[in-house]
Design a protein around this motif. Structure first.
Motif, short mmCIF file in Angstrom:
data_model
loop_
_atom_site.label_atom_id
_atom_site.label_comp_id
_atom_site.label_asym_id
_atom_site.label_seq_id
_atom_site.Cartn_x
_atom_site.Cartn_y
_atom_site.Cartn_z
N PHE A 143 23.74 12.44 1.96
CA PHE A 143 23.80 10.98 1.82
C PHE A 143 24.24 10.29 3.11
N ASN A 144 23.83 10.86 4.24
CA ASN A 144 24.24 10.31 5.54
C ASN A 144 23.13 9.56 6.26
N ASN A 145 21.93 9.48 5.66
CA ASN A 145 20.79 8.85 6.33
C ASN A 145 20.47 7.54 5.62
N GLN A 146 20.72 6.43 6.29
CA GLN A 146 20.51 5.12 5.67
C GLN A 146 19.04 4.88 5.31
N THR A 147 18.13 5.39 6.12
CA THR A 147 16.71 5.17 5.85
C THR A 147 16.31 5.76 4.50
N THR A 148 16.73 6.99 4.24
CA THR A 148 16.37 7.61 2.97
C THR A 148 17.15 7.00 1.81
N LEU A 149 18.36 6.56 2.04
CA LEU A 149 19.12 5.89 0.99
C LEU A 149 18.46 4.58 0.59
N TYR A 150 17.98 3.84 1.59
CA TYR A 150 17.28 2.58 1.29
C TYR A 150 16.01 2.86 0.50
N MET A 151 15.30 3.92 0.88
CA MET A 151 14.08 4.24 0.16
C MET A 151 14.40 4.63 -1.29
N ALA A 152 15.44 5.42 -1.48
CA ALA A 152 15.84 5.81 -2.83
C ALA A 152 16.16 4.58 -3.66
N ASP A 153 16.88 3.64 -3.09
CA ASP A 153 17.22 2.42 -3.81
C ASP A 153 15.96 1.63 -4.15
N ARG A 154 15.03 1.56 -3.21
CA ARG A 154 13.78 0.82 -3.43
C ARG A 154 12.96 1.45 -4.56
N VAL A 155 12.84 2.77 -4.52
CA VAL A 155 12.07 3.47 -5.56
C VAL A 155 12.74 3.30 -6.92
N LEU A 156 14.08 3.37 -6.94
CA LEU A 156 14.81 3.18 -8.19
C LEU A 156 14.52 1.81 -8.80
N ARG A 157 14.49 0.79 -7.97
CA ARG A 157 14.22 -0.56 -8.47
C ARG A 157 12.81 -0.64 -9.05
N GLN A 158 11.86 -0.07 -8.34
CA GLN A 158 10.48 -0.09 -8.82
C GLN A 158 10.34 0.67 -10.14
N LEU A 159 10.94 1.85 -10.20
CA LEU A 159 10.84 2.67 -11.40
C LEU A 159 11.58 2.01 -12.56
N GLY A 160 12.75 1.44 -12.27
CA GLY A 160 13.50 0.74 -13.30
C GLY A 160 12.71 -0.42 -13.88
N ALA A 161 12.04 -1.18 -13.00
CA ALA A 161 11.23 -2.32 -13.45
C ALA A 161 10.05 -1.85 -14.30
N LYS A 162 9.45 -0.74 -13.90
CA LYS A 162 8.31 -0.19 -14.65
C LYS A 162 8.76 0.27 -16.04
#
Length: 560
Positions: free
Chosen positions: A176-195
């Motif tokens: 959990f030390n890479n901000q780029t992948t953390l941001y992507m995880a958060d983005r995917v979570l939002r999309q999946l949650g909305a779906k």
């Protein structure tokens, strides 16, 4: 955002590094300079370990080279073509590298597949990207680049469950030390949650909110034309018709009986139904509360369109229609509803108060503050509006980093708690502001005062529980407070959510998922469902990946 390379190539530096399998500026500089020369020289060793120098275009025909060396040189040609933007040509070279590489050289072969996937990615051939990334992972199961690339391809093709699993695994492997992948995880979570929320709303069963929630909801109206009958029911003495029974049910908090009682009044003959419009407004309100949106819209719109209805009835229906449109994520139409209401009665305190709350949700802090101010100008004793105005000013001061204004607002909060000693909203919002400023001891005292002012308020117990975690990481006390909230109100969605988050921190992922599911049943609209599904989906993905990697657990709570 990742900055573009200064070498003149059209790719960000990290893309070149992934494609070439190099790390650091030295590797990038070497490959760029190498690619600008007409004759590409490569220093290699023959099968006997003797160093030789030859051009990459001829070396692959040298009979002294091992198959692995030939494959690596094909990869080099592919990398050079990739950097030049010749992706089809790069793929051809990677094909040769894959064909030439000995099957037992799994790590090298995984790299070739991953590089070919990178070229396919540039061509947006997502199926090929997923296929090659998967092959790379079969050869090298913890290959972060391949996992990340497949996650991106899955996101691009709306395969969000697999995208989340892959990016979760990347986050865990990177600790959990890479901000780029953390941001992507958060983005995917939002999309999946909305779906998931959109799908769940289609089959959602209406559920009556808790008694406390309904009590708080109606307390936000000072000019509701139906609520006056709770205090003065002289016209309802016989108590036999539907509206009289609905008001009696309101007094007893028998909320499950209200819709049917109102329907009886509405369906009665015109001569008998003296309170048809009031019944339609009350029924529409409860349709809104239980989440029967279309039914709520029908009842509220009927009142709004009735030109003969009392102004206060139409204004109240428009306020609730605005709330309904906010739940349906139609904020523009919500504002239109408010404008229509202001044309009918520009002096209605509830109009300013509820529009202020919508503006607060939308982040329009100045507009929210101004509307709250107008609400308190109309009704100076409206403590809740005073408290929320202070909170809007607090958020504005924080956003503007205005230290002087922040100090002034905090003093105003303290004055309000003395002016309105029975208003739990004043204490609770002041406590939230103190928590934000990490003044935990003071915040805890004001949460305690909130509980004393309103001991049946489950939300405050949860807020205080969250404070305990921030303040001293006291999970035991937090859990105790949350269970108290659930004793008061088993329908407290916020309590299940907070408890689920704690269970994630404790590594009890199965328990956390179970708690998020309980909260989902109680969610009142699609927005709440999206948030809760994001939490649940994160826990499900983490559980699966932790089991795959043989880990006990890894805390993975994002700002969903």
């Amino acid at each position: 955002m990742v900055s573009s390379s200064t070498t003149g190539t059209p790719f960000p530096k990290w893309q070149i590094a992934i494609a070439l399998g190099t790390t650091g500026a030295i590797g990038l500089g070497y490959w760029y300079l190498k690619n600008t020369k007409n004759s590409r020289k490569t220093k290699i060793t023959d099968v006997n370990g003797k160093s030789i120098t030859t051009s990459a275009s001829n070396v692959t025909t040298d009979e002294n080279l091992t198959p692995l060396k030939r494959a690596q040189l094909h990869k080099t040609d592919g990398n050079n073509s990739f950097v030049a933007g010749k992706y089809d040509e790069a793929i051809s070279h990677y094909n040769k590298a894959i064909e030439t590489c000995p099957k037992e050289k799994k790590i090298d072969l995984a790299t070739f597949y991953q590089n070919r996937a990178a070229a396919y990615e540039q061509l947006k051939k997502w199926s090929a990207v997923k296929e090659d990334s998967t092959r790379a992972l079969e050869l090298n199961p913890t290959y972060i680049k391949a996992l990340y690339r497949r996650a991106k391809a899955c996101e691009a093709t709306n395969d969000l469950v697999q995208a989340l699993e892959d990016i979760t695994e990347v986050c865990i492997l990177e600790k959990f030390n890479n901000q780029t992948t953390l941001y992507m995880a958060d983005r995917v979570l939002r999309q999946l949650g909305a779906k998931h929320a959109k799908e769940a709303m289609k089959s959602r069963k209406p559920i009556m909110p808790s008694k406390h929630f309904i009590k708080v909801y109606f307390s936000t109206f000072t000019e509701d034309p139906v609520l006056k009958y709770l205090k003065d029911d002289g016209k309802l003495k016989d108590g036999t018709h539907g509206f009289a029974r609905a008001i009696a049910a309101m007094k007893k908090q028998s909320y499950d009986d209200i819709i049917s009682a109102c329907t009886e009044e509405i369906d009665s003959s015109e001569s008998e139904a003296q309170f048809k419009l009031e019944s339609q407004l009350l029924r529409g309100t409860f349709y809104l509360l239980v989440g029967r949106h279309q039914d709520a819209l029908t009842d509220l719109q009927a009142i709004i369109d009735n030109k003969e209805a009392e102004v206060k009835l139409r204004v109240n229906a428009l306020i609730k229609m605005a709330a309904l449109n906010m739940q349906l994520e139609n904020s523009n139409q919500s504002m239109v509803n408010f404008e229509e209401a202001f044309k009918l009665d520009a002096s209605n305190c509830d109009l300013f108060h509820h529009r202020a709350q919508v503006n607060l949700l939308l982040g329009n802090l100045t507009a929210a503050r101004d509307d709250f101010q107008k609400a308190v100008d109309i009704n100076p004793n409206y403590a809740v509006a005073h408290a929320q105005k202070c909170y809007a000013e607090y958020r504005q001061a924080v956003g503007n980093m205005d230290v002087e204004k922040l100090q002034s607002v905090m003093l105003d909060f303290e004055k309000l708690t003395k002016k309105f000693p029975d208003c739990c909203e004043c204490y609770a919002l002041y406590a939230q502001a103190l928590t934000d400023q990490q003044k935990y001891e003071d915040a805890d005292q004001f949460f305690q005062r909130t509980i004393e002012a309103d001991p049946d308020n489950p939300t405050v117990y949860v807020q205080r529980a969250v404070l305990q975690l921030q303040w001293n990481s006291d999970m035991d006390k937090s859990i105790q407070l949350i269970h108290k909230a659930l004793e008061i109100d088993e329908k407290c969605e916020y309590a299940y959510e907070a408890l689920g988050t704690i269970e994630i921190q404790r590594g009890n992922l199965s328990k956390a998922i179970e708690l998020f599911e309980k909260a989902l049943v109680l969610a009142k609209n699609e927005t709440e469902m999206t948030h809760l599904f994001s939490l649940k989906d994160a826990a499900v993905a983490q559980q699966k990946i932790s089991e795959k990697l043989g880990l006990e657990h890894s805390a993975f709570v994002l700002n969903s």
